[in-house]
Write an enzyme that holds these catalytic residues in place. Structure first.
Site: not given
Ligand code: NUP
Length: 239
Positions: A73-75, A78, A182-183, A189, A191
């Site tokens: 996960d480098l999000k 570019d 996620p979250g 959030g 479960p």
């Protein structure tokens, strides 16, 4: 809740390994093994790269080579050329890598997808985020981001467990794409919201598991809540 549905639910929980200080790196690599054996897999990103270096990132993937989904996960956001350089040095050994959808296809995501395909790594695009600021710019553009994703055809997308209604919109627009959410927990959030209300495939959980004195029990407890809420949704994930 049956043993069977709890066992299926735990295979829908991906553990985010985000060290807060250098001393956490070893501990989180220990959790990587358990997250891949017991759970659905792991996600590692910038905190692991910053505190453990590229060796720790590769080691996390290696520890899971016996099974479990390994998500980098480098999000990425570019130009294609630079993203290609980044994934060529960091994404080997991973099953999937996350990039932002908002950068668009031509000159960016198309090139990234091609680079990843050449390495056997699948693309995952962020369509909406779990924090409140996602409402400022990203969420008003959700339909356009979905249309970018529909063109790029990633293997998976990210949509927030904190807003199951957003996940449900993504699910109806992209019925066959893997959704990871996620979250859960630390960001509020509940479960099961993402899977049971939104139709996500995976819930991503970080601190609730990694900061627990007993990470295995914490992972099982998240899975237990999912299994209790929607056992009927827990057929094995399609991938
Ligand atoms: O929208 C997003 N929100 C989010 O928290 C997209 C993400 N990829 N994440 C990641 O999920 C974040 O980088 C972190 O690794 C994990 C959530 O961790 P936690 O809040 O459960 O500790």
């Amino acid at each position: 809740m049956s043993q069977g549905s709890a066992g299926l639910a735990v295979k829908r929980v991906i553990v985010a390994l985000d060290p807060a200080v250098e001393g956490d790196v070893e501990k989180l690599l220990g959790i990587a093994r358990l997250a891949c054996r017991e759970g659905a897999g792991i996600k590692v990103g910038l905190p692991m790269l910053a505190l453990g270096g590229s060796e720790a990132v590769s080691e996390a993937a290696r520890l899971c080579s016996g099974g479990g989904l390994r998500v980098l996960d480098l999000k990425l956001a570019d130009i294609g050329y630079v993203m290609r350089l980044a994934v060529e040095s960091l994404a080997r050994g991973f099953d999937a890598a996350i990039a932002h959808a908002f950068i668009g296809s031509e000159g960016a995501l198309e090139e990234l997808k091609g680079a990843l395909e050449g390495m056997g790594v699948r693309l995952v695009l962020v369509l909406s985020m779990s924090h409140q600021g996602s409402a400022e710019v990203i969420d008003p553009c959700l339909d356009r981001l979905i249309s970018v994703a529909t063109r790029v055809r990633p293997w998976g997308v990210v949509a927030p467990a904190t807003r199951p209604g957003v996940i449900a919109r993504v699910r109806s627009a992209m019925p066959r794409t893997v959704i990871m959410s996620p979250g859960v927990g630390a960001q509020g959030g509940r479960p099961g919201d993402a899977i049971c209300l939104g139709g996500a495939d995976y819930e991503i959980v970080g601190r609730v598991v990694t900061r627990s004195p007993d990470p295995v029990s914490a992972l099982r407890s998240v899975a237990g809540s999912i299994a209790e809420r929607c056992p009927e949704r827990l057929l094995p994930a399609s991938t």
